[in-house]
Design a protein around this motif. Structure first.
Motif, PDB file in Angstrom:
ATOM      1  N   ASP A 197      -1.652  14.921  -2.957  1.00 36.49           N
ATOM      2  CA  ASP A 197      -0.816  14.128  -3.855  1.00 36.49           C
ATOM      3  C   ASP A 197       0.157  13.242  -3.083  1.00 36.49           C
ATOM      4  OD1 ASP A 197      -2.057  15.183  -6.076  1.00 36.49           O
ATOM      5  OD2 ASP A 197      -0.488  16.671  -6.483  1.00 36.49           O
ATOM      6  N   LYS A 198       0.776  13.798  -2.057  1.00 39.51           N
ATOM      7  CA  LYS A 198       1.701  12.993  -1.246  1.00 39.51           C
ATOM      8  C   LYS A 198       0.959  11.905  -0.486  1.00 39.51           C
ATOM      9  CE  LYS A 198       5.524  16.180  -0.681  1.00 39.51           C
ATOM     10  NZ  LYS A 198       6.477  16.760   0.267  1.00 39.51           N
ATOM     11  N   ASN A 199      -0.217  12.231  -0.002  1.00 39.39           N
ATOM     12  CA  ASN A 199      -1.029  11.245   0.702  1.00 39.39           C
ATOM     13  C   ASN A 199      -1.387  10.082  -0.224  1.00 39.39           C
ATOM     14  OD1 ASN A 199      -2.749   9.897   2.400  1.00 39.39           O
ATOM     15  ND2 ASN A 199      -4.337  11.448   2.380  1.00 39.39           N
ATOM     16  N   VAL A 200      -1.802  10.386  -1.421  1.00 45.87           N
ATOM     17  CA  VAL A 200      -2.179   9.344  -2.383  1.00 45.87           C
ATOM     18  C   VAL A 200      -0.971   8.480  -2.742  1.00 45.87           C
ATOM     19  CG1 VAL A 200      -2.965   8.955  -4.750  1.00 45.87           C
ATOM     20  CG2 VAL A 200      -4.174  10.574  -3.294  1.00 45.87           C
ATOM     21  N   LYS A 201       0.198   9.079  -2.906  1.00 39.66           N
ATOM     22  CA  LYS A 201       1.410   8.301  -3.211  1.00 39.66           C
ATOM     23  C   LYS A 201       1.728   7.330  -2.083  1.00 39.66           C
ATOM     24  CE  LYS A 201       3.539  11.678  -6.258  1.00 39.66           C
ATOM     25  NZ  LYS A 201       4.628  12.626  -6.452  1.00 39.66           N
ATOM     26  N   ILE A 202       1.600   7.785  -0.851  1.00 44.19           N
ATOM     27  CA  ILE A 202       1.838   6.901   0.293  1.00 44.19           C
ATOM     28  C   ILE A 202       0.836   5.753   0.290  1.00 44.19           C
ATOM     29  CG2 ILE A 202       1.733   6.754   2.817  1.00 44.19           C
ATOM     30  CD1 ILE A 202       2.782   9.672   2.861  1.00 44.19           C
ATOM     31  N   MET A 203      -0.447   6.075   0.063  1.00 46.43           N
ATOM     32  CA  MET A 203      -1.486   5.041   0.067  1.00 46.43           C
ATOM     33  C   MET A 203      -1.262   4.013  -1.035  1.00 46.43           C
ATOM     34  SD  MET A 203      -5.092   6.826   1.125  1.00 46.43           S
ATOM     35  CE  MET A 203      -5.112   8.025  -0.190  1.00 46.43           C
ATOM     36  N   ILE A 204      -0.886   4.457  -2.226  1.00 51.24           N
ATOM     37  CA  ILE A 204      -0.660   3.527  -3.336  1.00 51.24           C
ATOM     38  C   ILE A 204       0.496   2.588  -3.018  1.00 51.24           C
ATOM     39  CG2 ILE A 204       0.149   3.381  -5.723  1.00 51.24           C
ATOM     40  CD1 ILE A 204      -1.593   5.869  -6.288  1.00 51.24           C
ATOM     41  N   LYS A 205       1.579   3.133  -2.494  1.00 51.39           N
ATOM     42  CA  LYS A 205       2.731   2.289  -2.135  1.00 51.39           C
ATOM     43  C   LYS A 205       2.343   1.252  -1.090  1.00 51.39           C
ATOM     44  CE  LYS A 205       6.131   5.841  -3.191  1.00 51.39           C
ATOM     45  NZ  LYS A 205       7.071   6.816  -2.640  1.00 51.39           N
ATOM     46  N   LEU A 206       1.592   1.665  -0.091  1.00 50.96           N
ATOM     47  CA  LEU A 206       1.198   0.731   0.960  1.00 50.96           C
ATOM     48  C   LEU A 206       0.196  -0.303   0.456  1.00 50.96           C
ATOM     49  CD1 LEU A 206       0.990   3.127   4.021  1.00 50.96           C
ATOM     50  CD2 LEU A 206       2.798   1.508   3.430  1.00 50.96           C
ATOM     51  N   MET A 207      -0.669   0.073  -0.465  1.00 49.35           N
ATOM     52  CA  MET A 207      -1.594  -0.902  -1.048  1.00 49.35           C
ATOM     53  C   MET A 207      -0.852  -1.949  -1.874  1.00 49.35           C
ATOM     54  SD  MET A 207      -4.641  -0.254  -0.001  1.00 49.35           S
ATOM     55  CE  MET A 207      -5.836  -0.867  -1.163  1.00 49.35           C
ATOM     56  N   LYS A 249       3.706   8.213   8.958  1.00 46.40           N
ATOM     57  CA  LYS A 249       3.992   9.048   7.786  1.00 46.40           C
ATOM     58  C   LYS A 249       3.018  10.216   7.678  1.00 46.40           C
ATOM     59  CE  LYS A 249       6.634   8.655   4.930  1.00 46.40           C
ATOM     60  NZ  LYS A 249       7.959   9.269   4.803  1.00 46.40           N
ATOM     61  N   MET A 250       1.754   9.995   7.999  1.00 43.03           N
ATOM     62  CA  MET A 250       0.789  11.085   7.926  1.00 43.03           C
ATOM     63  C   MET A 250       1.059  12.125   8.999  1.00 43.03           C
ATOM     64  SD  MET A 250      -0.877  10.734   5.273  1.00 43.03           S
ATOM     65  CE  MET A 250      -1.956  12.110   5.550  1.00 43.03           C
ATOM     66  N   ARG A 251       1.546  11.693  10.152  1.00 40.75           N
ATOM     67  CA  ARG A 251       1.929  12.656  11.191  1.00 40.75           C
ATOM     68  C   ARG A 251       3.062  13.551  10.678  1.00 40.75           C
ATOM     69  NH1 ARG A 251       0.158  14.969  15.917  1.00 40.75           N
ATOM     70  NH2 ARG A 251       1.940  15.432  17.225  1.00 40.75           N
ATOM     71  N   PHE A 276       3.182  20.232   6.351  1.00 41.39           N
ATOM     72  CA  PHE A 276       2.252  21.212   5.791  1.00 41.39           C
ATOM     73  C   PHE A 276       1.586  22.061   6.872  1.00 41.39           C
ATOM     74  CE2 PHE A 276       2.764  18.384   2.228  1.00 41.39           C
ATOM     75  CZ  PHE A 276       2.731  19.254   1.148  1.00 41.39           C
ATOM     76  N   ASN A 277       2.066  21.927   8.109  1.00 36.14           N
ATOM     77  CA  ASN A 277       1.586  22.731   9.215  1.00 36.14           C
ATOM     78  C   ASN A 277       0.076  22.600   9.432  1.00 36.14           C
ATOM     79  OD1 ASN A 277       2.090  24.385  11.398  1.00 36.14           O
ATOM     80  ND2 ASN A 277       1.760  26.271  10.244  1.00 36.14           N
ATOM     81  N   VAL A 278      -0.417  21.382   9.359  1.00 35.01           N
ATOM     82  CA  VAL A 278      -1.831  21.126   9.618  1.00 35.01           C
ATOM     83  C   VAL A 278      -2.011  20.131  10.759  1.00 35.01           C
ATOM     84  CG1 VAL A 278      -2.653  21.731   7.324  1.00 35.01           C
ATOM     85  CG2 VAL A 278      -1.920  19.395   7.783  1.00 35.01           C
ATOM     86  N   ASP A 279      -0.952  19.910  11.544  1.00 32.89           N
ATOM     87  CA  ASP A 279      -1.067  19.003  12.672  1.00 32.89           C
ATOM     88  C   ASP A 279      -1.815  19.670  13.818  1.00 32.89           C
ATOM     89  OD1 ASP A 279       1.053  20.749  13.028  1.00 32.89           O
ATOM     90  OD2 ASP A 279       2.122  19.391  14.343  1.00 32.89           O
TER      91      ASP A 279
END
Length: 87
Positions: free
Chosen positions: A14-24, A75-77, A83-86
């Motif tokens: 959900d956070k990823n999609v929000k970032i992508m929409i804003k950047l688009m 932002k993805m970093r 979320f501790n997936v780095d």
């Protein structure tokens, strides 16, 4: 990439999609808005001897796209660390 549970995976997406929409939206405004819709207003100004509307249509949207790529990676970093997936 392993999430601890499905709720974390959904929140991450959900956070990823929000970032992508804003950047688009930013990319659309810069490329279509500044290069086509607002070209007459922007052509009143010049950069390096070229009208600003022309500059946005030819170069500005490319620079904005490159900026968006670097911002998205940054932002993805942060999101991966949150979320501790780095790696």
């Amino acid at each position: 990439m392993a999430f601890e549970n499905k709720d974390d995976a959904k929140a991450y997406w959900d956070k990823n999609v929000k970032i992508m929409i804003k950047l688009m939206v930013v990319w659309f405004v810069v490329s279509f808005g500044c290069g086509i819709l607002f070209v007459d207003v922007l052509n009143q100004f010049q950069i390096g001897g070229y009208k600003l509307g022309f500059w946005f249509a030819q170069q500005g949207s490319i620079y904005a796209f490159l900026g968006i790529i670097f911002y998205y990676a940054w932002k993805m970093r942060q999101l991966d660390r949150e979320f501790n997936v780095d790696e």
